[in-house]
Design an enzyme around this catalytic site. Structure first.
Site, PDB file in Angstrom:
ATOM      1  CE  LYS A  41      -4.437  -1.770   1.326  1.00 33.11           C
ATOM      2  NZ  LYS A  41      -5.445  -1.979   2.366  1.00 33.11           N
ATOM      3  NE  ARG A  44      -7.606  -8.034   0.403  1.00 32.42           N
ATOM      4  CZ  ARG A  44      -7.162  -7.223  -0.541  1.00 32.42           C
ATOM      5  NH1 ARG A  44      -6.187  -6.367  -0.276  1.00 32.42           N
ATOM      6  NH2 ARG A  44      -7.697  -7.243  -1.744  1.00 32.42           N
TER       7      ARG A  44
HETATM    8  C1  8Y4 Z   1      -0.887  -2.100  -4.597  1.00 34.69           C
HETATM    9  C2  8Y4 Z   1      -1.884  -2.990  -4.852  1.00 34.69           C
HETATM   10  C3  8Y4 Z   1      -1.082  -1.131  -3.653  1.00 34.69           C
HETATM   11  C4  8Y4 Z   1      -3.069  -2.918  -4.160  1.00 34.69           C
HETATM   12  C5  8Y4 Z   1      -2.276  -1.044  -2.976  1.00 34.69           C
HETATM   13  C6  8Y4 Z   1      -3.270  -1.942  -3.218  1.00 34.69           C
HETATM   14  C7  8Y4 Z   1      -8.132  -4.205   1.747  1.00 34.69           C
HETATM   15  C8  8Y4 Z   1      -9.204  -4.944   1.262  1.00 34.69           C
HETATM   16  C9  8Y4 Z   1      -8.240  -3.875  -0.361  1.00 34.69           C
HETATM   17  C10 8Y4 Z   1      -7.854  -4.248   3.149  1.00 34.69           C
HETATM   18  C11 8Y4 Z   1      -9.717  -5.754   3.340  1.00 34.69           C
HETATM   19  C12 8Y4 Z   1      -5.271  -2.705  -2.054  1.00 34.69           C
HETATM   20  C13 8Y4 Z   1     -10.255  -5.283  -0.973  1.00 34.69           C
HETATM   21  C14 8Y4 Z   1      -6.598  -2.139  -1.750  1.00 34.69           C
HETATM   22  N1  8Y4 Z   1      -7.529  -3.552   0.715  1.00 34.69           N
HETATM   23  N2  8Y4 Z   1      -9.995  -5.713   2.038  1.00 34.69           N
HETATM   24  N3  8Y4 Z   1      -9.269  -4.719  -0.069  1.00 34.69           N
HETATM   25  N4  8Y4 Z   1      -8.682  -5.028   3.885  1.00 34.69           N
HETATM   26  N5  8Y4 Z   1     -10.479  -6.495   4.152  1.00 34.69           N
HETATM   27  N6  8Y4 Z   1      -4.463  -1.768  -2.577  1.00 34.69           N
HETATM   28  O1  8Y4 Z   1      -6.957  -3.608   3.683  1.00 34.69           O
HETATM   29  O2  8Y4 Z   1      -4.977  -3.860  -1.879  1.00 34.69           O
HETATM   30  S1  8Y4 Z   1      -7.948  -3.292  -1.970  1.00 34.69           S
END
Ligand code: 8Y4
Length: 277
Positions: free
Chosen positions: A222, A256
């Site tokens: 992130k 996650r």
């Molecule tokens: C690179 C790739 C940088 C992806 C950032 C991201 C969460 C989530 C997401 C979380 C839960 C993400 C669906 C955002 N984040 N579900 N989902 N908790 N429960 N960004 O923190 O991965 S999507």
């Protein structure tokens, strides 16, 4: 008796941290092979993460990125249901990341073990869909919506506000008939939070865990980690491992992550040191 998280027919022992592997099935802009190619590649990736030790695979068909186009529910179902059914048949615990009750119902019918909802089952009918299904639920906190959430997130007391929101949503689940041992709480790192908010929430994870529900931490790759290290998303593995270990040290039960193999190794070392056996 060891604490358990029940997700459909899967019962997870919470005496060690669980790893949730991230699987995006949003169409790949570099592939013009259509749905079949995307789905075949996604399935391979999911099986590899399961073989690497992922306890759950989180399948998402709608991006929550700021500015991402909304996805119609029929399209979202078409993206996630085939993979969910195939993996569930193979015995994999599948989590489906969705905000839509119709997608939740289709996912549960296809064998999903968990519904992961970044809006904490606030859509009309979402609580009922999950209560009826016997699935685990992950309730995440988000301030605002994905388009506006990072514009100027402001809190009086981010830890108190996030904790209060999640406690209220857990209560709503219980009133709707979701068993206590099926509920997971998640502070929603990066969802309407500045770097300072994310760090405050991470430091305060023990207080969130004290509410009595397992806590999920999603920090993998992130932008908070980008702000700290100055690295692009693809170069944030070391930062993500450090964040995952910091989260489990503060009481997170589930992380996650994108990089399952590396995270499982890091947690094995952490567990060998932490375990008082
Ligand atoms: C690179 C790739 C940088 C992806 C950032 C991201 C969460 C989530 C997401 C979380 C839960 C993400 C669906 C955002 N984040 N579900 N989902 N908790 N429960 N960004 O923190 O991965 S999507």
């Amino acid at each position: 008796m060891p604490r358990q998280l029940v997700c459909g027919r899967h019962a997870f022992d919470l005496s060690r941290p669980l790893v949730m592997g991230i699987l995006n099935v949003t169409p790949d802009s570099f592939s013009d092979g259509g749905r079949y190619v995307d789905q075949a590649r996604a399935l391979d990736h999911a099986r590899a993460m399961a073989a690497d030790g992922a306890d759950l695979i989180d399948i998402g068909g709608e991006s929550t990125r700021p500015g991402a186009a909304p996805v119609a529910q029929g399209e979202e179902i078409a993206r996630v249901i085939g993979i969910t059914a195939t993996l569930a048949r193979e015995g994999v615990a599948v989590s489906v990341d969705t905000r839509k009750p119709a997608v939740m119902r289709a996912a549960i019918a296809a064998g999903a073990a968990m519904i992961n909802d970044v809006t904490a089952l606030t859509a009309p009918g979402a609580l009922e869909a999950c209560a009826a299904g016997g699935v685990g639920v992950c309730l995440m906190h988000m301030r605002g919506d994905p388009t506006s959430m990072q514009l100027a997130p402001a809190y009086v007391d981010v830890v108190r506000e996030v904790g209060e929101f999640l406690r209220i949503r857990a209560d709503a689940c219980i009133v709707a008939g979701v068993a206590r041992n099926r509920i997971v709480l998640d502070p929603g790192f990066g969802f309407g939070k500045t770097l300072a908010h994310n760090l405050e929430l991470l430091r305060a994870l023990p207080g969130l865990a004290a509410l009595g529900y397992p806590v999920l931490a999603g920090l993998s790759r992130k932008s908070a980690l980008g702000l700290i290290t100055g690295r692009a998303a693809a170069d944030r593995l070391a930062a993500s491992l450090a964040a995952a270990l910091a989260a489990v040290t503060r009481g997170a039960s589930i992380v996650r992550v994108h990089d399952v193999r590396e995270t499982v190794d890091a947690l094995k070392v952490w567990s060998a040191i932490a375990r008082t056996a």
